[in-house]
Scaffold this motif. Structure first.
Motif, PDB file in Angstrom:
ATOM      1  N   ILE A  21       7.019   0.417   3.501  1.00  0.00           N
ATOM      2  CA  ILE A  21       5.889  -0.077   4.043  1.00  0.00           C
ATOM      3  C   ILE A  21       4.842   1.121   5.182  1.00  0.00           C
ATOM      4  CG2 ILE A  21       5.772  -1.322   5.934  1.00  0.00           C
ATOM      5  CD1 ILE A  21       7.747  -3.277   4.974  1.00  0.00           C
ATOM      6  N   ILE A  22       5.793   2.204   5.577  1.00  0.00           N
ATOM      7  CA  ILE A  22       4.792   3.303   6.224  1.00  0.00           C
ATOM      8  C   ILE A  22       4.361   3.727   4.693  1.00  0.00           C
ATOM      9  CG2 ILE A  22       4.931   5.456   7.405  1.00  0.00           C
ATOM     10  CD1 ILE A  22       7.455   4.284   8.364  1.00  0.00           C
ATOM     11  N   GLY A  23       4.738   4.312   3.777  1.00  0.00           N
ATOM     12  CA  GLY A  23       3.657   4.786   2.990  1.00  0.00           C
ATOM     13  C   GLY A  23       2.907   4.161   2.251  1.00  0.00           C
ATOM     14  N   LEU A  24       2.719   3.167   1.876  1.00  0.00           N
ATOM     15  CA  LEU A  24       2.069   2.246   1.691  1.00  0.00           C
ATOM     16  C   LEU A  24       1.011   2.597   2.538  1.00  0.00           C
ATOM     17  CD1 LEU A  24       3.731  -0.901   0.248  1.00  0.00           C
ATOM     18  CD2 LEU A  24       2.396   1.217  -0.655  1.00  0.00           C
ATOM     19  N   MET A  25       1.265   2.200   4.005  1.00  0.00           N
ATOM     20  CA  MET A  25      -0.057   1.932   5.334  1.00  0.00           C
ATOM     21  C   MET A  25      -1.195   3.579   5.377  1.00  0.00           C
ATOM     22  SD  MET A  25       1.248   0.551   8.404  1.00  0.00           S
ATOM     23  CE  MET A  25       1.918  -1.018   8.611  1.00  0.00           C
ATOM     24  N   ALA A  26       0.396   4.529   4.480  1.00  0.00           N
ATOM     25  CA  ALA A  26      -0.642   5.881   4.446  1.00  0.00           C
ATOM     26  C   ALA A  26      -1.578   5.976   3.068  1.00  0.00           C
ATOM     27  CB  ALA A  26       0.561   6.998   4.324  1.00  0.00           C
ATOM     28  N   PRO A 180      -4.108  16.106   3.355  1.00  0.00           N
ATOM     29  CA  PRO A 180      -2.767  16.246   3.871  1.00  0.00           C
ATOM     30  C   PRO A 180      -2.384  14.741   4.493  1.00  0.00           C
ATOM     31  CG  PRO A 180      -4.481  16.770   5.648  1.00  0.00           C
ATOM     32  CD  PRO A 180      -5.363  16.516   4.282  1.00  0.00           C
ATOM     33  N   VAL A 181      -2.978  13.446   4.373  1.00  0.00           N
ATOM     34  CA  VAL A 181      -2.738  11.816   4.146  1.00  0.00           C
ATOM     35  C   VAL A 181      -2.337  11.879   3.365  1.00  0.00           C
ATOM     36  CG1 VAL A 181      -3.668   9.877   4.700  1.00  0.00           C
ATOM     37  CG2 VAL A 181      -5.001  11.753   6.087  1.00  0.00           C
ATOM     38  N   GLY A 182      -3.425  12.487   2.319  1.00  0.00           N
ATOM     39  CA  GLY A 182      -2.604  12.151   0.591  1.00  0.00           C
ATOM     40  C   GLY A 182      -1.303  12.571   0.472  1.00  0.00           C
ATOM     41  N   ALA A 183      -0.724  13.828   1.190  1.00  0.00           N
ATOM     42  CA  ALA A 183       0.545  15.050   0.593  1.00  0.00           C
ATOM     43  C   ALA A 183       1.926  13.632   1.083  1.00  0.00           C
ATOM     44  CB  ALA A 183       0.188  15.654   0.756  1.00  0.00           C
ATOM     45  N   VAL A 184       1.662  12.855   2.691  1.00  0.00           N
ATOM     46  CA  VAL A 184       1.992  12.923   3.224  1.00  0.00           C
ATOM     47  C   VAL A 184       2.640  10.800   2.674  1.00  0.00           C
ATOM     48  CG1 VAL A 184       2.872  11.111   5.576  1.00  0.00           C
ATOM     49  CG2 VAL A 184       2.105  13.217   5.480  1.00  0.00           C
ATOM     50  N   ALA A 185       1.163  10.194   2.062  1.00  0.00           N
ATOM     51  CA  ALA A 185       2.033   9.714   0.863  1.00  0.00           C
ATOM     52  C   ALA A 185       2.737  10.027  -0.205  1.00  0.00           C
ATOM     53  CB  ALA A 185       0.019   9.176   0.645  1.00  0.00           C
TER      54      ALA A 185
END
Length: 507
Positions: A21-26, A180-185
């Protein structure tokens, strides 16, 4: 209906669901920010690259590529799996963002934006599809409502962030920030989705059908986004005819292909068709009013451009509120009764827009904002319902395709309605000014109009008609009980979200 059994996958724990869910939010943050962060940076980009003339193509290129690939991503998710397809979409989007940040001129930047759109077109529908794999249909509305809030908050912050970044760090920074946001996702999604149940089946992609659909959509979007009477020297009416011809060929291909791009069962299901109509018509009303609302506020309430833009904030919050409330009601119900709130909302929204067309200019500013707040909440209430109803109507191995098709037609239909309402508005202006009107919509250009509210009546009238038609489509739609025995990860999802998923199947 035979339930598709998932392929063997490692058991999911509550922390796995939370991570997903956290990944999908990213991922959703990426999709939402990119749609708005660019807008405030456009003047800076045009000035620094020395090319203002081709600036609109930055937006158009992304719109074209992202729209046409949406149903393809849904199909791929049903063939090769959600994880691989979502990782591919994020990767392409980030590669496009990198190209954008390194673009030396406008032509390269436009091409890079098209590449970015090839990835961005899959983000939203794939997020919705993955949610359908980890949460039951009954609980899905609650999650969709929360995700709608994340999307809207990101959309509201995008223009502000874009202005700050482009002014202080250069316009390239609005694309660098995606990395950076995409890397986290990528990291979260890559790890979390390893345990996602797999429902894919061997399918073939009808590439001829995909080409016909893409050509029809691209030509239509080019015509919609063209300001003037011709597209690259071709009369606008001829462009629409060519698009209609390709749509006809695509429809013929759907009937004759051994395995069509969009399964005919989806298109023949009255529930799915009506849900897509509800979503498209309500989205069209929202987009049309939102597109011309800042100028209306400037003309009627004599506000500056910045103040008029701030008026959009409470209106966006109305969409969030309606979406969250509707999702909560779906989750608390027993799989039925989910049509009631959006039906009430759509009827009230139609009445509000009709009232705006008649007495809008006689309302004070707060009454006007309040009316549009509730109308937007009505639109928001349809989003989780339409998505969940479409997903509830298909088998697991067609979930990605159905979700992609819904998002595709909602985007395309919404853009078409905006163009239709805009054409009516411009017709009013040409009737008033004749040949002296140069097609520029601005407060200064329209300050000579003695009754500016009159030229906006077609917009509000059209929105009222759209909401009324959406109400009729929803009213006539069969209310099928939402499935609650579909998820092998329901227990994990229950523990992760803190909500009880009654009668869940843990097999």
């Amino acid at each position: 209906m035979n339930q598709t059994k998932p392929a063997t996958a490692p058991a999911m724990e509550p922390k796995d669901v939370q991570r997903i869910i956290i990944g999908l939010m990213a991922v959703l943050l990426l999709a939402a920010l990119d749609q708005t962060i660019v807008s405030t940076a456009l003047p800076t980009i045009g000035r620094e690259l020395g090319d203002v003339q081709h600036l609109p193509w930055m937006v158009t290129a992304y719109l074209l590529s992202s729209t046409v690939v949406t149903p393809l991503y849904g199909k791929l998710a049903d063939i090769i799996g959600r994880r691989t397809t979502l990782l591919m979409a994020i990767g392409i989007f980030l590669f496009g963002s990198l190209l954008c940040s390194l673009s030396p001129n406008m032509y390269v930047l436009i091409a890079a934006r098209a590449v970015q759109g090839l990835g961005g077109g899959g983000l939203m529908s794939l997020v919705q599809t993955v949610i359908s794999d980890i949460v039951t249909a009954k609980e899905r509305g609650r999650i969709q409502g929360v995700f709608a809030a994340v999307f809207t908050a990101s959309s509201l912050g995008g223009p502000i962030l874009g202005g700050v970044l482009s002014e202080h760090l250069g316009w390239q920074s609005i694309f660098w920030v995606n990395l950076p946001v995409g890397a986290v996702a990528l990291w979260i999604v890559s790890r979390g989705l390893m345990k996602l149940p797999r429902y894919e089946r061997p399918h073939r992609i009808d590439w001829l059908g995909a080409v016909l659909m893409a050509a029809a959509a691209i030509i239509l979007l080019l015509a919609i986004n063209t300001r003037g009477a011709a597209v690259m020297g071709v009369p606008l009416w001829a462009v629409y005819i060519v698009s209609a011809a390709f749509w006809g060929l695509f429809a013929l291909r759907l009937r004759t292909a051994a395995e069509p791009l969009i399964p005919t069962g989806i298109l023949k299901d009255g529930v799915i068709v009506r849900a897509i109509l509800v979503s498209t018509l309500s989205m069209g009303a929202l987009m049309s009013v939102s597109a011309y609302n800042p100028l209306y506020v400037q003309l009627i309430y004599h506000m500056g451009a910045t103040q008029a833009g701030m008026v959009m904030t409470p209106l966006a919050l109305g969409v969030v509120g309606g979406s969250i409330l509707s999702g909560q009601m779906m989750a608390r119900g027993k799989g039925t009764g989910y049509k009631l709130m959006p039906m009430i909302g759509l009827f009230a929204g139609a009445v509000i827009y009709a009232g705006m067309a008649v007495i809008g200019d006689r309302l004070n500013l707060w009454a006007y904002i309040g009316g549009l707040f509730f109308a937007n909440a009505a639109v928001g209430s349809t989003f989780p319902v339409a998505t969940v109803v479409v997903q509830n109507a298909v088998e697991r191995h067609e979930m990605g395709t159905a979700t992609g098709v819904m998002n595709f037609f909602r985007s395309l239909g919404g853009a078409l309605l905006v163009a239709v309402f805009g054409a009516i508005l411009f017709g009013e202006l040409y009737a008033l000014f004749g040949g002296s009107f140069n097609g520029a919509l601005s407060a200064d250009a329209l300050s000579r109009v003695s009754d500016p509210a009159r030229i906006y009546k077609p917009i509000f009238t059209g929105a009222a008609v759209s909401m009324g038609l959406a109400f009729l489509a929803l009213w006539s739609m069969q209310e099928r009980p939402l499935r609650s025995r579909e998820m092998p990860v329901s227990k994990a999802a229950e523990e992760a979200t803190g909500e009880t998923l009654s009668d869940a199947d843990f097999s």
